[in-house]
Design a protein around this motif. Structure first.
Motif, PDB file in Angstrom:
ATOM      1  N   GLU A 163       0.809  -1.213   0.000  1.00  0.00           N
ATOM      2  CA  GLU A 163       0.000   0.000   0.000  1.00  0.00           C
ATOM      3  C   GLU A 163       0.846   1.268   0.000  1.00  0.00           C
ATOM      4  N   LEU A 164       2.158   1.127   0.244  1.00  0.00           N
ATOM      5  CA  LEU A 164       3.011   2.286   0.419  1.00  0.00           C
ATOM      6  C   LEU A 164       3.047   3.182  -0.810  1.00  0.00           C
ATOM      7  N   LEU A 165       3.219   2.587  -1.994  1.00  0.00           N
ATOM      8  CA  LEU A 165       3.285   3.375  -3.221  1.00  0.00           C
ATOM      9  C   LEU A 165       1.967   4.097  -3.470  1.00  0.00           C
ATOM     10  N   ASN A 166       0.837   3.411  -3.264  1.00  0.00           N
ATOM     11  CA  ASN A 166      -0.472   4.045  -3.443  1.00  0.00           C
ATOM     12  C   ASN A 166      -0.650   5.213  -2.480  1.00  0.00           C
ATOM     13  N   SER A 167      -0.160   5.039  -1.256  1.00  0.00           N
ATOM     14  CA  SER A 167      -0.285   6.102  -0.261  1.00  0.00           C
ATOM     15  C   SER A 167       0.545   7.316  -0.669  1.00  0.00           C
ATOM     16  N   ARG A 168       1.738   7.074  -1.211  1.00  0.00           N
ATOM     17  CA  ARG A 168       2.561   8.203  -1.664  1.00  0.00           C
ATOM     18  C   ARG A 168       1.867   8.960  -2.800  1.00  0.00           C
ATOM     19  N   GLN A 169       1.272   8.227  -3.716  1.00  0.00           N
ATOM     20  CA  GLN A 169       0.552   8.866  -4.812  1.00  0.00           C
ATOM     21  C   GLN A 169      -0.644   9.654  -4.287  1.00  0.00           C
ATOM     22  N   LYS A 170      -1.289   9.132  -3.263  1.00  0.00           N
ATOM     23  CA  LYS A 170      -2.443   9.795  -2.646  1.00  0.00           C
ATOM     24  C   LYS A 170      -2.078  11.188  -2.147  1.00  0.00           C
ATOM     25  N   PHE A 171      -0.869  11.333  -1.608  1.00  0.00           N
ATOM     26  CA  PHE A 171      -0.435  12.620  -1.073  1.00  0.00           C
ATOM     27  C   PHE A 171       0.370  13.439  -2.085  1.00  0.00           C
ATOM     28  N   GLY A 172       0.426  12.963  -3.330  1.00  0.00           N
ATOM     29  CA  GLY A 172       1.156  13.689  -4.361  1.00  0.00           C
ATOM     30  C   GLY A 172       2.657  13.595  -4.211  1.00  0.00           C
ATOM     31  N   LEU A 173       3.132  12.466  -3.679  1.00  0.00           N
ATOM     32  CA  LEU A 173       4.558  12.272  -3.432  1.00  0.00           C
ATOM     33  C   LEU A 173       5.143  11.287  -4.429  1.00  0.00           C
ATOM     34  N   THR A 174       6.454  11.374  -4.622  1.00  0.00           N
ATOM     35  CA  THR A 174       7.140  10.425  -5.488  1.00  0.00           C
ATOM     36  C   THR A 174       7.976   9.480  -4.621  1.00  0.00           C
ATOM     37  N   GLU A 175       8.473   8.416  -5.231  1.00  0.00           N
ATOM     38  CA  GLU A 175       9.309   7.450  -4.510  1.00  0.00           C
ATOM     39  C   GLU A 175      10.601   8.088  -4.024  1.00  0.00           C
TER      40      GLU A 175
END
Length: 212
Positions: free
Chosen positions: A12-24
């Motif tokens: 879920e980590l990648l989806n959560s980053r996308q949710k907040f407009g963040l990149t890896e």
């Protein structure tokens, strides 16, 4: 602390980053507090702004009477660092999970719910201190263990502590596992609740004996 609820799910980590407009590649800092003077969220914001890096983000979780002033501070201060005001969140788990460091900038730091939740999500905590009393409180917060940076409450000092630790990824990743283990071994619900029940039963037993 419910360690089954507060944890990191890699899927879920990648989806959560996308949710907040963040990149890896973003280095994500988080502060979770009421936006009131005693929480000194301004110190966390000034720390992030001083880093002046487009790949650094500070998530500000919380609301309060200082919000408009702090938003103006961000708007008036030229910096490439991104400051995102999220307001109050009903569920803070995903915000902790995407964050690389929690900034504990409150006056009189302690092992409160926010610190416990962040550590349960493998997020190292940086504690700021202003005087000798707060330094001792910070040591107590970590139970005297090496669980994260304890920094003088100056933006440049906090930023340096963060970047120094993050640059050593072997040490940083080990610390992520260490803070999670600390919560599991000392503060998890599975350990604390039975202990409280046993203490209460022992107290009741002693009371009955006194009455006999």
């Amino acid at each position: 602390m419910d360690t089954t609820k507060f944890r990191v799910d890699p899927e879920e980590l990648l989806n959560s980053r996308q949710k907040f407009g963040l990149t890896e590649n973003d280095l994500v800092l988080i502060v979770v507090a009421r936006l009131d003077p005693e929480k000194d969220v301004e110190l966390a914001i000034r720390t992030a702004l001083s880093m002046d890096d487009a790949d650094i983000v500070l998530l500000v979780v919380g609301d309060g009477k200082e919000r408009s002033r702090l938003e103006k501070l961000v708007n008036d201060q030229p910096s490439r660092t991104r400051i995102i005001f999220l307001g109050l969140l009903k569920d803070t788990r995903s915000a902790y999970a995407v964050s690389d460091f929690l900034l504990q900038t409150s006056r009189a730091p302690n092992l409160g719910t926010v610190v416990l939740e962040a550590m349960a999500c493998c997020t190292p905590v940086v504690i700021a201190y202003r005087d000798e009393d707060e330094y001792r409180m910070a040591i107590d917060t970590f139970d005297g263990l090496d669980l994260g940076p304890i920094s003088e409450a100056k933006p440049e000092a906090i930023a340096a502590a963060i970047l120094d630790l993050y640059a050593d990824q072997s040490r940083y990743q080990a610390l992520r596992h260490k803070v999670r283990s600390f919560i599991e071994k000392r503060h998890s619900r599975a350990l604390v609740y039975p202990g409280l029940a046993q203490a209460y039963a022992s107290l009741e037993n002693n009371n009955w004996k006194r009455q006999e």
